[in-house]
Design a protein around this motif. Structure first.
Motif, PDB file in Angstrom:
ATOM      1  N   ALA A  45     -27.476 -50.269 129.372  1.00  0.00           N
ATOM      2  CA  ALA A  45     -28.150 -49.849 128.138  1.00  0.00           C
ATOM      3  C   ALA A  45     -27.925 -48.377 127.818  1.00  0.00           C
ATOM      4  O   ALA A  45     -28.370 -47.905 126.775  1.00  0.00           O
ATOM      5  CB  ALA A  45     -29.644 -50.129 128.255  1.00  0.00           C
ATOM      6  N   ALA A 270     -44.100 -49.690 120.902  1.00  0.00           N
ATOM      7  CA  ALA A 270     -42.998 -48.898 120.335  1.00  0.00           C
ATOM      8  C   ALA A 270     -43.503 -47.525 119.909  1.00  0.00           C
ATOM      9  O   ALA A 270     -42.851 -46.499 120.146  1.00  0.00           O
ATOM     10  CB  ALA A 270     -42.367 -49.628 119.162  1.00  0.00           C
ATOM     11  N   VAL A 296     -34.735 -54.197 129.429  1.00  0.00           N
ATOM     12  CA  VAL A 296     -34.288 -54.622 128.102  1.00  0.00           C
ATOM     13  C   VAL A 296     -35.401 -54.441 127.083  1.00  0.00           C
ATOM     14  O   VAL A 296     -35.175 -53.946 125.965  1.00  0.00           O
ATOM     15  CB  VAL A 296     -33.813 -56.089 128.143  1.00  0.00           C
ATOM     16  CG1 VAL A 296     -33.575 -56.616 126.734  1.00  0.00           C
ATOM     17  CG2 VAL A 296     -32.536 -56.208 128.978  1.00  0.00           C
ATOM     18  N   ARG A 297     -36.630 -54.825 127.448  1.00  0.00           N
ATOM     19  CA  ARG A 297     -37.751 -54.660 126.522  1.00  0.00           C
ATOM     20  C   ARG A 297     -37.982 -53.191 126.202  1.00  0.00           C
ATOM     21  O   ARG A 297     -38.185 -52.820 125.036  1.00  0.00           O
ATOM     22  CB  ARG A 297     -39.018 -55.250 127.120  1.00  0.00           C
ATOM     23  CG  ARG A 297     -40.260 -55.063 126.224  1.00  0.00           C
ATOM     24  CD  ARG A 297     -41.483 -55.718 126.834  1.00  0.00           C
ATOM     25  NE  ARG A 297     -42.639 -55.616 125.940  1.00  0.00           N
ATOM     26  CZ  ARG A 297     -43.584 -54.672 126.039  1.00  0.00           C
ATOM     27  NH1 ARG A 297     -43.488 -53.734 126.972  1.00  0.00           N
ATOM     28  NH2 ARG A 297     -44.606 -54.656 125.193  1.00  0.00           N
ATOM     29  N   ASN A 298     -37.949 -52.334 127.209  1.00  0.00           N
ATOM     30  CA  ASN A 298     -38.182 -50.906 126.975  1.00  0.00           C
ATOM     31  C   ASN A 298     -37.132 -50.313 126.050  1.00  0.00           C
ATOM     32  O   ASN A 298     -37.449 -49.493 125.179  1.00  0.00           O
ATOM     33  CB  ASN A 298     -38.196 -50.150 128.305  1.00  0.00           C
ATOM     34  CG  ASN A 298     -39.427 -50.434 129.137  1.00  0.00           C
ATOM     35  OD1 ASN A 298     -40.435 -50.945 128.640  1.00  0.00           O
ATOM     36  ND2 ASN A 298     -39.356 -50.120 130.416  1.00  0.00           N
ATOM     37  N   GLU A 300     -35.405 -51.934 123.785  1.00  0.00           N
ATOM     38  CA  GLU A 300     -35.661 -52.453 122.436  1.00  0.00           C
ATOM     39  C   GLU A 300     -36.796 -51.685 121.765  1.00  0.00           C
ATOM     40  O   GLU A 300     -36.729 -51.366 120.576  1.00  0.00           O
ATOM     41  CB  GLU A 300     -35.994 -53.947 122.504  1.00  0.00           C
ATOM     42  CG  GLU A 300     -34.795 -54.818 122.867  1.00  0.00           C
ATOM     43  CD  GLU A 300     -35.180 -56.278 123.066  1.00  0.00           C
ATOM     44  OE1 GLU A 300     -36.410 -56.565 123.149  1.00  0.00           O
ATOM     45  OE2 GLU A 300     -34.270 -57.123 123.135  1.00  0.00           O
ATOM     46  N   LEU A 301     -37.838 -51.368 122.513  1.00  0.00           N
ATOM     47  CA  LEU A 301     -38.956 -50.591 121.961  1.00  0.00           C
ATOM     48  C   LEU A 301     -38.507 -49.178 121.609  1.00  0.00           C
ATOM     49  O   LEU A 301     -38.877 -48.638 120.565  1.00  0.00           O
ATOM     50  CB  LEU A 301     -40.114 -50.552 122.964  1.00  0.00           C
ATOM     51  CG  LEU A 301     -40.825 -51.877 123.231  1.00  0.00           C
ATOM     52  CD1 LEU A 301     -41.780 -51.733 124.406  1.00  0.00           C
ATOM     53  CD2 LEU A 301     -41.574 -52.362 121.993  1.00  0.00           C
ATOM     54  N   TYR A 302     -37.719 -48.576 122.483  1.00  0.00           N
ATOM     55  CA  TYR A 302     -37.200 -47.230 122.225  1.00  0.00           C
ATOM     56  C   TYR A 302     -36.355 -47.200 120.956  1.00  0.00           C
ATOM     57  O   TYR A 302     -36.392 -46.223 120.196  1.00  0.00           O
ATOM     58  CB  TYR A 302     -36.381 -46.771 123.433  1.00  0.00           C
ATOM     59  CG  TYR A 302     -35.443 -45.621 123.162  1.00  0.00           C
ATOM     60  CD1 TYR A 302     -35.904 -44.305 123.160  1.00  0.00           C
ATOM     61  CD2 TYR A 302     -34.089 -45.848 122.914  1.00  0.00           C
ATOM     62  CE1 TYR A 302     -35.040 -43.244 122.907  1.00  0.00           C
ATOM     63  CE2 TYR A 302     -33.220 -44.793 122.667  1.00  0.00           C
ATOM     64  CZ  TYR A 302     -33.696 -43.503 122.663  1.00  0.00           C
ATOM     65  OH  TYR A 302     -32.837 -42.465 122.413  1.00  0.00           O
ATOM     66  N   ASP A 303     -35.593 -48.267 120.721  1.00  0.00           N
ATOM     67  CA  ASP A 303     -34.688 -48.305 119.568  1.00  0.00           C
ATOM     68  C   ASP A 303     -35.407 -48.516 118.240  1.00  0.00           C
ATOM     69  O   ASP A 303     -34.815 -48.296 117.185  1.00  0.00           O
ATOM     70  CB  ASP A 303     -33.647 -49.418 119.753  1.00  0.00           C
ATOM     71  CG  ASP A 303     -32.556 -49.043 120.734  1.00  0.00           C
ATOM     72  OD1 ASP A 303     -32.339 -47.831 120.942  1.00  0.00           O
ATOM     73  OD2 ASP A 303     -31.912 -49.963 121.284  1.00  0.00           O
ATOM     74  N   GLN A 304     -36.665 -48.958 118.282  1.00  0.00           N
ATOM     75  CA  GLN A 304     -37.387 -49.183 117.023  1.00  0.00           C
ATOM     76  C   GLN A 304     -37.612 -47.859 116.303  1.00  0.00           C
ATOM     77  O   GLN A 304     -38.010 -46.862 116.903  1.00  0.00           O
ATOM     78  CB  GLN A 304     -38.741 -49.853 117.286  1.00  0.00           C
ATOM     79  CG  GLN A 304     -38.645 -51.318 117.650  1.00  0.00           C
ATOM     80  CD  GLN A 304     -40.006 -51.984 117.662  1.00  0.00           C
ATOM     81  OE1 GLN A 304     -40.912 -51.608 116.915  1.00  0.00           O
ATOM     82  NE2 GLN A 304     -40.173 -52.981 118.514  1.00  0.00           N
TER      83      GLN A 304
END
Length: 337
Positions: A45, A270, A296-298, A300-304
């Motif tokens: 990532a 997020a 992966v979840r972290n 995705e939250l960072y990318d929001q």
């Protein structure tokens, strides 16, 4: 993933970091394959900052992290560890570590912020990880050891930094007042701030963040979910806040913040990750993980992307402090498109 430099050093951290307490069997066993997969997922990532400590699993976290990273190009990632708790043989083992890690207690922790303790701790960490160096070293929870930490440990770290052995030095704690003292009164380059600049607690605005801003030093934020209460879209009774059951009033406040997040098209977790990074002195948020799914979840939250109006709305409703500034040096919130 974006990189940001620790002020006045050559060390760069990715904005999102890998906290390795979970792979040290924090609270429960993390199978070796899960620990390895978590590090692999972080690497894939783009995460290149990994934080560990002897305290985490009585050395298990350091061993696992080093094993997974040692064949990677050494200049491609940053590792931080900590000093202040030496691991020594436990003469009276009872089976399981009593400090929250699911590991045998054949070792025990011994507080030591002396110069010799610092050097011995770093040497032991290098042996456990198999790495040739540490990029960042923090004093770990020196709450009850200010004098020795400030007068002996920090100068020892400063000598190593000045010799080029370590890239950056600092302290990490769950309180902010003493971290401000480390910034103001010692050679620390940065501090690791645990839980004191979150959507539920902005007390660091009273001490450490103004100090970092004034002195041009850096802050790494950890504990941004406050032990879990901010980790779900809808907080519930029974969730933890600062390692204890969350009081009903705090659960209600977290729910109110979550409702505002939903109205702005985002989620509470997020926003919890994005919020600390709106302060110009905070260069990284590090999250504890134990498997690839959490990584992966972290990410995705960072990318929001967080709408700028969210922070204004939370201020207007009294859900975050009115003196919170969410504009960085460029004049705009770094989370806004």
């Amino acid at each position: 993933m974006k990189h940001r430099k620790i002020a006045n050093t050559s060390v760069e951290l990715t904005e999102l970091g890998f906290g390795a307490s979970g792979i040290g069997n924090l609270y429960r066993v993390t199978p070796p394959r899960d620990a390895h997969a978590a590090i692999e997922a972080a690497w894939d990532a783009g995460i290149r900052y990994f934080d560990t400590a002897p305290h985490y699993g009585l050395g298990l976290s350091e061993q696992r992290l080093g094993s997974a990273l040692r064949d990677r190009p050494r200049d491609a990632y940053v590792v931080s560890s900590k000093v202040g708790r030496l691991l020594v043989p436990n003469e009276q083992p009872r089976g399981i570590d009593p400090e929250g890690f699911a590991v045998p207690d054949d070792l025990r922790r011994q507080w030591d912020f002396s110069r010799d303790g610092v050097l011995r701790s770093i040497e032991a960490t290098l042996e456990r990880t198999g790495l040739d160096r540490l990029d960042v070293v923090y004093l770990h929870d020196p709450d009850d050891h200010w004098r020795q930490a400030a007068v002996e440990a920090m100068p020892a770290l400063a000598d190593l930094r000045d010799q080029g052995v370590i890239g950056a030095i600092g302290a990490g704690m769950n309180q902010s007042a003493m971290l401000a003292r480390f910034l103001n009164e010692t050679a620390a380059d940065l501090v690791m701030l645990a839980g004191r600049y979150t959507l539920l607690d902005q007390s660091a605005l009273d001490d450490v963040l103004p100090a970092a801003r004034k002195l041009g030093k850096s802050v790494v934020a950890v504990g941004v979910f406050n032990s879990g209460l901010l980790s779900r879209d809808l907080p519930a009774e029974g969730m933890k806040y600062d390692y204890q059951d969350a009081p009903p009033a705090l659960v209600a406040r977290a729910r109110a913040i979550a409702d505002v997040c939903t109205a702005h098209g985002t989620t509470l977790p997020a926003a919890a990750i994005a919020f600390p990074r709106t302060h110009p002195s905070i260069i990284n948020v590090t999250l504890g993980v134990r498997n690839a799914e959490q990584v992966v979840r972290n990410v995705e939250l960072y990318d929001q992307r967080i709408p700028e109006g969210l922070w204004d709305d939370l201020r207007a409703r009294g859900l975050i402090r009115s003196d919170v500034s969410t504009v960085n040096d460029s004049g705009r919130s770094p989370q806004c498109p």
